[in-house]
Scaffold this motif. Structure first.
Motif, PDB file in Angstrom:
ATOM      1  N   ASP A   8      12.791  -1.360  -2.529  1.00  0.00           N
ATOM      2  CA  ASP A   8      12.310  -1.122  -1.173  1.00  0.00           C
ATOM      3  C   ASP A   8      10.814  -0.825  -1.248  1.00  0.00           C
ATOM      4  O   ASP A   8      10.417   0.179  -1.832  1.00  0.00           O
ATOM      5  CB  ASP A   8      13.058   0.058  -0.550  1.00  0.00           C
ATOM      6  CG  ASP A   8      12.643   0.305   0.897  1.00  0.00           C
ATOM      7  OD1 ASP A   8      11.752  -0.408   1.391  1.00  0.00           O
ATOM      8  OD2 ASP A   8      13.199   1.218   1.524  1.00  0.00           O
ATOM      9  N   SER A  10       8.860   0.134   1.069  1.00  0.00           N
ATOM     10  CA  SER A  10       8.421   1.077   2.099  1.00  0.00           C
ATOM     11  C   SER A  10       7.760   2.316   1.492  1.00  0.00           C
ATOM     12  O   SER A  10       8.377   3.051   0.724  1.00  0.00           O
ATOM     13  CB  SER A  10       9.623   1.502   2.959  1.00  0.00           C
ATOM     14  OG  SER A  10       9.279   2.587   3.791  1.00  0.00           O
ATOM     15  N   ILE A  11       6.505   2.552   1.852  1.00  0.00           N
ATOM     16  CA  ILE A  11       5.774   3.729   1.378  1.00  0.00           C
ATOM     17  C   ILE A  11       6.463   5.000   1.865  1.00  0.00           C
ATOM     18  O   ILE A  11       6.556   5.998   1.132  1.00  0.00           O
ATOM     19  CB  ILE A  11       4.313   3.694   1.871  1.00  0.00           C
ATOM     20  CG1 ILE A  11       3.582   2.484   1.271  1.00  0.00           C
ATOM     21  CG2 ILE A  11       3.587   4.986   1.492  1.00  0.00           C
ATOM     22  CD1 ILE A  11       3.469   2.518  -0.230  1.00  0.00           C
ATOM     23  N   LYS A  12       6.962   4.956   3.093  1.00  0.00           N
ATOM     24  CA  LYS A  12       7.643   6.120   3.672  1.00  0.00           C
ATOM     25  C   LYS A  12       8.813   6.553   2.792  1.00  0.00           C
ATOM     26  O   LYS A  12       8.989   7.745   2.500  1.00  0.00           O
ATOM     27  CB  LYS A  12       8.139   5.779   5.070  1.00  0.00           C
ATOM     28  CG  LYS A  12       8.994   6.860   5.715  1.00  0.00           C
ATOM     29  CD  LYS A  12       9.540   6.396   7.045  1.00  0.00           C
ATOM     30  CE  LYS A  12      10.520   7.411   7.625  1.00  0.00           C
ATOM     31  NZ  LYS A  12      11.100   6.944   8.906  1.00  0.00           N
ATOM     32  N   HIS A  13       9.617   5.618   2.345  1.00  0.00           N
ATOM     33  CA  HIS A  13      10.787   5.943   1.533  1.00  0.00           C
ATOM     34  C   HIS A  13      10.396   6.467   0.152  1.00  0.00           C
ATOM     35  O   HIS A  13      11.079   7.319  -0.409  1.00  0.00           O
ATOM     36  CB  HIS A  13      11.693   4.714   1.413  1.00  0.00           C
ATOM     37  CG  HIS A  13      12.350   4.351   2.707  1.00  0.00           C
ATOM     38  ND1 HIS A  13      12.932   3.126   2.939  1.00  0.00           N
ATOM     39  CD2 HIS A  13      12.516   5.059   3.855  1.00  0.00           C
ATOM     40  CE1 HIS A  13      13.426   3.089   4.162  1.00  0.00           C
ATOM     41  NE2 HIS A  13      13.179   4.252   4.731  1.00  0.00           N
ATOM     42  N   HIS A  14       9.289   5.970  -0.376  1.00  0.00           N
ATOM     43  CA  HIS A  14       8.837   6.476  -1.679  1.00  0.00           C
ATOM     44  C   HIS A  14       8.277   7.895  -1.551  1.00  0.00           C
ATOM     45  O   HIS A  14       8.390   8.689  -2.488  1.00  0.00           O
ATOM     46  CB  HIS A  14       7.829   5.519  -2.300  1.00  0.00           C
ATOM     47  CG  HIS A  14       8.445   4.256  -2.807  1.00  0.00           C
ATOM     48  ND1 HIS A  14       9.261   4.233  -3.921  1.00  0.00           N
ATOM     49  CD2 HIS A  14       8.427   2.990  -2.332  1.00  0.00           C
ATOM     50  CE1 HIS A  14       9.683   2.998  -4.125  1.00  0.00           C
ATOM     51  NE2 HIS A  14       9.201   2.229  -3.178  1.00  0.00           N
ATOM     52  N   PHE A  15       7.704   8.216  -0.405  1.00  0.00           N
ATOM     53  CA  PHE A  15       7.269   9.593  -0.172  1.00  0.00           C
ATOM     54  C   PHE A  15       8.485  10.513  -0.052  1.00  0.00           C
ATOM     55  O   PHE A  15       8.434  11.670  -0.474  1.00  0.00           O
ATOM     56  CB  PHE A  15       6.395   9.679   1.082  1.00  0.00           C
ATOM     57  CG  PHE A  15       4.928   9.544   0.808  1.00  0.00           C
ATOM     58  CD1 PHE A  15       4.158  10.664   0.515  1.00  0.00           C
ATOM     59  CD2 PHE A  15       4.319   8.303   0.804  1.00  0.00           C
ATOM     60  CE1 PHE A  15       2.807  10.548   0.245  1.00  0.00           C
ATOM     61  CE2 PHE A  15       2.966   8.167   0.533  1.00  0.00           C
ATOM     62  CZ  PHE A  15       2.206   9.297   0.248  1.00  0.00           C
ATOM     63  N   ILE A  16       9.568   9.996   0.524  1.00  0.00           N
ATOM     64  CA  ILE A  16      10.804  10.782   0.601  1.00  0.00           C
ATOM     65  C   ILE A  16      11.331  11.071  -0.802  1.00  0.00           C
ATOM     66  O   ILE A  16      11.759  12.189  -1.109  1.00  0.00           O
ATOM     67  CB  ILE A  16      11.863  10.036   1.436  1.00  0.00           C
ATOM     68  CG1 ILE A  16      11.443   9.996   2.909  1.00  0.00           C
ATOM     69  CG2 ILE A  16      13.235  10.709   1.302  1.00  0.00           C
ATOM     70  CD1 ILE A  16      12.346   9.151   3.784  1.00  0.00           C
ATOM     71  N   LYS A 146      17.715  -1.664   1.675  1.00  0.00           N
ATOM     72  CA  LYS A 146      16.723  -2.624   2.151  1.00  0.00           C
ATOM     73  C   LYS A 146      17.261  -4.046   2.037  1.00  0.00           C
ATOM     74  O   LYS A 146      17.083  -4.864   2.949  1.00  0.00           O
ATOM     75  CB  LYS A 146      15.443  -2.484   1.325  1.00  0.00           C
ATOM     76  CG  LYS A 146      14.350  -3.485   1.674  1.00  0.00           C
ATOM     77  CD  LYS A 146      13.801  -3.253   3.051  1.00  0.00           C
ATOM     78  CE  LYS A 146      12.643  -4.197   3.336  1.00  0.00           C
ATOM     79  NZ  LYS A 146      12.097  -4.015   4.691  1.00  0.00           N
TER      80      LYS A 146
END
Length: 265
Positions: A8, A10-16, A146
């Motif tokens: 995935d 997604s930067i958002k998910h990696h920050f999670i 994803k």
């Protein structure tokens, strides 16, 4: 090693994942108290242990620009070998960062700090052995989710009987040409032009996917890939991506011009 791996971007998910990592490191150190942590008093634990968590999250996020580069370089594909590369870089950065944090934050100026070998065995490797499964699971879970979302966005061009169909994104289709009792689908995969022969009728496909535009009794095109018009010997053509020329018959000219001119405005 060259097999695709769920991923995935997604930067958002990696920050999670990074945030979860920071929390997990703090909880692990606070309750298990590996060597050196046990000598902290309560106040010191609440100061230093969250910093260890932040350090772990930082080590994870530090790789994201490289991850983005590798993802784009591989035509937005992620492989087992690139996932292993990520884990190797994360472990390496984690070991170096944890060692420096210990020397310059936890015991600055101490004349006899623990040597690297002892530090690795008592703190760094035990912590890594507990957080790596969390990272691997988190990345794999987001990647699978994803992939499921991506598959749900694809369309399927079915064949008659037992003939194999084709599943792909609508905007990957450039055009479809009729060939007797078959249709030939021209589509892009990465940056490559590919063709796939399916036993079906063009009229059936045109009815099933009204997003495709009929230009000729033997062609439907995807307006998304329209580049320019061409006239030759009083005949009208459209030029599509990969310089595919498709004829436009008089029957469909008005509709084709209306749709394609509106897409270029």
């Amino acid at each position: 090693m060259n097999k695709k791996y769920p991923f995935d971007p997604s930067i958002k998910h990696h920050f999670i994942i990074a945030f979860g990592l920071a929390i997990w490191i703090f909880v692990f150190l606070y309750f298990t108290e590996p060597f050196d942590v046990s000598v902290f008093n309560r106040t010191e634990k609440l100061i230093y242990l969250p910093l260890y968590g932040v350090l772990g999250a930082f080590c994870y996020l530090l790789f994201l620009p490289i991850q983005h580069f590798l993802f784009k370089k591989n035509n937005e594909n992620w492989f087992i070998k690139t996932e292993i590369l990520f884990l190797f870089i994360f472990i390496s950065i984690g070991i170096v960062s944890t060692r420096l944090f210990y020397l310059y934050v936890i015991v600055p100026g101490e004349p006899n700090p623990h040597d690297l070998s002892f530090h690795l065995k008592t703190i760094i490797l035990p912590v890594l052995s507990t957080i790596l499964p969390i990272i691997i699971f988190g990345r794999f879970a987001f990647g699978k989710y994803k992939n499921k979302q991506t598959e749900a966005l694809k369309i399927e061009i079915k064949g008659e009987g037992n003939y194999e169909g084709l599943r792909l994104f609508l905007n990957d289709i450039i055009c479809i040409q009729s060939s007797d009792n078959y249709i030939e689908v021209f589509y892009v995969s990465g940056n490559e032009l590919k063709k796939h022969l399916i036993r079906n009728k063009l009229s059936v496909i045109a009815d099933e996917f009204p997003q495709l535009l009929r230009t000729h009794r033997s062609y439907v095109i995807n307006p998304f890939h329209f580049l320019q018009w061409k006239t030759a010997n009083s005949k009208l053509f459209v030029i599509l991506f990969h310089h595919i020329e498709v004829p436009v018959s008089r029957t469909y000219q008005n509709d084709v011009k209306t749709v394609l001119n509106s897409t270029t405005e």
